[in-house]
Design a protein around this motif. Structure first.
Motif, PDB file in Angstrom:
ATOM      1  N   GLN A  30      13.936  36.505  37.655  1.00  0.00           N
ATOM      2  CA  GLN A  30      12.709  37.207  37.239  1.00  0.00           C
ATOM      3  C   GLN A  30      11.503  36.919  38.080  1.00  0.00           C
ATOM      4  OE1 GLN A  30      12.635  39.255  34.460  1.00  0.00           O
ATOM      5  NE2 GLN A  30      14.798  39.222  34.687  1.00  0.00           N
ATOM      6  N   GLY A  87      21.036  32.804  27.413  1.00  0.00           N
ATOM      7  CA  GLY A  87      21.784  32.049  28.120  1.00  0.00           C
ATOM      8  C   GLY A  87      20.776  30.323  28.157  1.00  0.00           C
ATOM      9  N   MET A  88      19.409  30.722  27.896  1.00  0.00           N
ATOM     10  CA  MET A  88      18.499  29.501  27.681  1.00  0.00           C
ATOM     11  C   MET A  88      18.930  28.671  26.665  1.00  0.00           C
ATOM     12  SD  MET A  88      16.969  29.345  30.456  1.00  0.00           S
ATOM     13  CE  MET A  88      16.079  27.789  29.952  1.00  0.00           C
ATOM     14  N   GLN A 100       9.978  33.757  28.686  1.00  0.00           N
ATOM     15  CA  GLN A 100      10.963  35.049  28.532  1.00  0.00           C
ATOM     16  C   GLN A 100      10.230  35.910  27.251  1.00  0.00           C
ATOM     17  OE1 GLN A 100      14.453  32.928  28.166  1.00  0.00           O
ATOM     18  NE2 GLN A 100      15.085  33.047  30.117  1.00  0.00           N
ATOM     19  N   VAL A 131      26.843  32.415  30.754  1.00  0.00           N
ATOM     20  CA  VAL A 131      25.901  31.307  30.796  1.00  0.00           C
ATOM     21  C   VAL A 131      25.273  31.293  32.216  1.00  0.00           C
ATOM     22  CG1 VAL A 131      25.247  29.244  30.261  1.00  0.00           C
ATOM     23  CG2 VAL A 131      26.382  30.205  28.775  1.00  0.00           C
ATOM     24  N   LEU A 177      20.153  35.478  36.226  1.00  0.00           N
ATOM     25  CA  LEU A 177      19.142  36.618  35.743  1.00  0.00           C
ATOM     26  C   LEU A 177      17.738  35.733  35.635  1.00  0.00           C
ATOM     27  CD1 LEU A 177      21.399  38.474  33.312  1.00  0.00           C
ATOM     28  CD2 LEU A 177      20.500  39.237  35.620  1.00  0.00           C
ATOM     29  N   GLU A 178      17.669  34.802  35.053  1.00  0.00           N
ATOM     30  CA  GLU A 178      16.258  34.196  34.708  1.00  0.00           C
ATOM     31  C   GLU A 178      15.790  33.702  36.140  1.00  0.00           C
ATOM     32  OE1 GLU A 178      13.943  33.208  32.606  1.00  0.00           O
ATOM     33  OE2 GLU A 178      13.044  32.089  34.255  1.00  0.00           O
ATOM     34  N   HIS A 181      17.918  24.774  35.918  1.00  0.00           N
ATOM     35  CA  HIS A 181      19.112  25.402  34.892  1.00  0.00           C
ATOM     36  C   HIS A 181      20.256  25.948  35.675  1.00  0.00           C
ATOM     37  CE1 HIS A 181      20.462  26.767  31.235  1.00  0.00           C
ATOM     38  NE2 HIS A 181      20.243  28.062  31.348  1.00  0.00           N
ATOM     39  N   ARG A 208       7.503  38.374  38.216  1.00  0.00           N
ATOM     40  CA  ARG A 208       6.385  37.490  37.694  1.00  0.00           C
ATOM     41  C   ARG A 208       5.095  37.308  38.461  1.00  0.00           C
ATOM     42  NH1 ARG A 208      10.587  33.534  34.750  1.00  0.00           N
ATOM     43  NH2 ARG A 208      11.025  34.509  32.772  1.00  0.00           N
ATOM     44  N   LEU A 250      19.458  38.931  28.249  1.00  0.00           N
ATOM     45  CA  LEU A 250      20.893  38.302  28.551  1.00  0.00           C
ATOM     46  C   LEU A 250      20.323  36.923  28.831  1.00  0.00           C
ATOM     47  CD1 LEU A 250      22.705  40.705  30.446  1.00  0.00           C
ATOM     48  CD2 LEU A 250      23.175  40.039  28.233  1.00  0.00           C
ATOM     49  N   ALA A 251      19.412  36.996  29.628  1.00  0.00           N
ATOM     50  CA  ALA A 251      18.829  35.564  30.341  1.00  0.00           C
ATOM     51  C   ALA A 251      18.161  34.679  28.984  1.00  0.00           C
ATOM     52  CB  ALA A 251      17.747  35.604  31.241  1.00  0.00           C
ATOM     53  N   LEU A 276       7.992  27.791  37.312  1.00  0.00           N
ATOM     54  CA  LEU A 276       9.016  28.515  36.294  1.00  0.00           C
ATOM     55  C   LEU A 276      10.210  28.804  37.381  1.00  0.00           C
ATOM     56  CD1 LEU A 276       6.861  30.870  34.228  1.00  0.00           C
ATOM     57  CD2 LEU A 276       7.956  28.950  33.459  1.00  0.00           C
ATOM     58  N   ALA A 328      23.396  34.227  33.063  1.00  0.00           N
ATOM     59  CA  ALA A 328      22.098  34.378  32.383  1.00  0.00           C
ATOM     60  C   ALA A 328      21.352  33.490  33.099  1.00  0.00           C
ATOM     61  CB  ALA A 328      22.427  34.077  31.074  1.00  0.00           C
ATOM     62  N   LEU A 383      10.440  27.887  29.598  1.00  0.00           N
ATOM     63  CA  LEU A 383      11.320  29.159  30.126  1.00  0.00           C
ATOM     64  C   LEU A 383      11.273  30.238  28.988  1.00  0.00           C
ATOM     65  CD1 LEU A 383      13.790  28.141  32.650  1.00  0.00           C
ATOM     66  CD2 LEU A 383      12.002  29.516  33.164  1.00  0.00           C
ATOM     67  N   THR A 441      17.033  44.583  29.737  1.00  0.00           N
ATOM     68  CA  THR A 441      18.398  44.000  29.596  1.00  0.00           C
ATOM     69  C   THR A 441      18.653  42.606  30.233  1.00  0.00           C
ATOM     70  OG1 THR A 441      19.114  46.313  29.679  1.00  0.00           O
ATOM     71  CG2 THR A 441      20.771  44.533  29.922  1.00  0.00           C
ATOM     72  N   ASP A 442      18.189  42.213  31.467  1.00  0.00           N
ATOM     73  CA  ASP A 442      18.194  41.095  32.175  1.00  0.00           C
ATOM     74  C   ASP A 442      17.652  40.140  31.440  1.00  0.00           C
ATOM     75  OD1 ASP A 442      19.395  42.472  34.416  1.00  0.00           O
ATOM     76  OD2 ASP A 442      17.698  42.182  35.795  1.00  0.00           O
ATOM     77  N   LEU A 443      16.238  40.106  31.020  1.00  0.00           N
ATOM     78  CA  LEU A 443      15.925  39.189  30.056  1.00  0.00           C
ATOM     79  C   LEU A 443      16.278  38.847  28.715  1.00  0.00           C
ATOM     80  CD1 LEU A 443      11.764  40.527  30.648  1.00  0.00           C
ATOM     81  CD2 LEU A 443      12.546  38.299  30.871  1.00  0.00           C
TER      82      LEU A 443
END
Lengths: 163, 199
Positions: A72, B109-110, B182, A62, A68-69, A151, A76, B105-106, A144, A65, B178, B101-103
């Protein structure tokens, strides 16, 4: 046994720190866009090391993750020069995140680091409200980014409590 | 045939194989990652209605595909001196697949950031969007397997419908916002990959 646990924790922290470093290098380097593949390869290598550690530590999934978010944002955003406006705030965020990762398994240290991260997020929120929302092409991206950071902060807190 | 050969090859022979047949080697590597992504998305689709999401196994398999350099992930695309004619397109594909892959996995997690009620609302709305992702992934997989375009490339306005249906919830829920972004990003990356396929 204790030595092995310590070693794995250290490897996990080192992997997190490497990803942190490579990610902020992407944001703050003026030549990221002209050498995108070089930076992305470095970041990929760092992420690969982190994933290796996470595979043997599924509880960190988690946390990974959430990170990783946050990362992004580099895809963007449409104009990378906007990061230069908030370079100081991003630098503070990098340091605060680094401190959180460094102290992830230290009960006393991580509380202070999380407070520092909170302060760094507030600082970034300040420049977002006063400058980026007015000057950025797509201000939504930074909102974002801040949501992602919030988070991540929550995930770090939860991970600390679980650890 | 070549991809079967590649899986059984040891390091020095694999290197020679990638040098002599880079397109085949790249195709088989990308295909393996795309199939893991497809398996992961299918698992997401299957567990949407479950209140306790457990995607760890699918996520671990997806990570394993990205981690295992040499056997799956075509690291050699970034090597110095790699064929200049292929370099730009291969790197573009790899970068987008890495982002996908990153998206994925992300976005997994959300789910933990959403409360039970929001997750229930989302699970109802998300199903057609994930089916749309899977359809595009199928097009990519079909191309890398056969070298041909799939005849049924159709993606509707599922994302717009999702955005409209969640509009009132998104306003007050950062996690949902979010998650929505994604999904948009995942679709964007997939469309980029599909449109970049050679005709």
């Amino acid at each position: 046994m204790g030595f092995l646990i310590k070693m794995r924790q250290r490897q996990f922290i080192e992997a997190l720190l490497a990803v942190n470093q490579c990610f902020f290098d992407c944001l703050l380097s003026a030549n990221y866009q002209s050498n995108q593949y070089l930076y992305e390869r470095r970041l990929h290598e760092a992420k690969r090391q982190l994933m290796k550690r996470v595979i043997s530590r599924p509880s960190a999934m988690v946390l990974q993750a959430a990170f990783l978010e946050v990362m992004q944002v580099r895809y963007r955003v449409s104009d990378f020069s906007e990061f230069q406006i908030a370079a100081l705030e991003l630098g503070v965020l990098q340091q605060a995140l680094g401190a959180c990762f460094m102290n992830l398994f230290k009960v006393d240290g991580v509380v202070g680091a999380l407070e520092w991260l909170q302060a760094a997020m507030r600082q970034f929120e300040g420049i977002n409200e006063h400058v980026l929302k007015v000057s950025a092409r797509d201000p939504e991206v930074y909102t974002l980014f801040l949501m992602g950071l919030t988070h991540l902060h929550a995930c770090l807190n939860r991970y600390r409590e679980a650890a | 045939m070549m991809s079967f050969l590649m899986r059984g090859l040891r390091a020095p022979w694999r290197h020679i194989y990638t040098l002599c047949w880079p397109v085949d080697a790249f195709k088989s590597s990308v295909l393996a990652i795309l199939k893991q992504q497809q398996a992961y998305l299918s698992a997401v689709s299957d567990t949407l209605h479950e209140p306790t999401l457990n995607l760890s196994d699918a996520a671990l398999a997806l990570m394993q595909a990205s981690v295992s350099s040499g056997s799956v992930y075509p690291e050699w695309v970034f090597s110095r001196g790699f064929n200049v004619n292929l370099r730009a397109s291969f790197r573009f594909f790899l970068l987008q697949i890495d982002r996908l892959t990153d998206l994925l996995l992300a976005s997994d997690g959300m789910n933990f950031a959403l409360d039970k009620e929001t997750r229930q609302v989302l699970s109802l709305e998300l199903k057609p969007v994930i089916q749309g992702h899977l359809a595009l992934l199928e097009v990519l997989i079909y191309f890398f397997e056969t070298g041909l375009w799939s005849s049924d490339i159709a993606h509707g306005d599922d994302l717009a419908v999702l955005q409209n249906n969640l509009a009132e919830h998104v306003m007050w829920n950062a996690g949902l916002r979010l998650r929505l972004q994604q999904q948009k990003d995942i679709r964007d990356v997939m469309l980029r990959l599909v449109t970049a396929l050679p005709v």
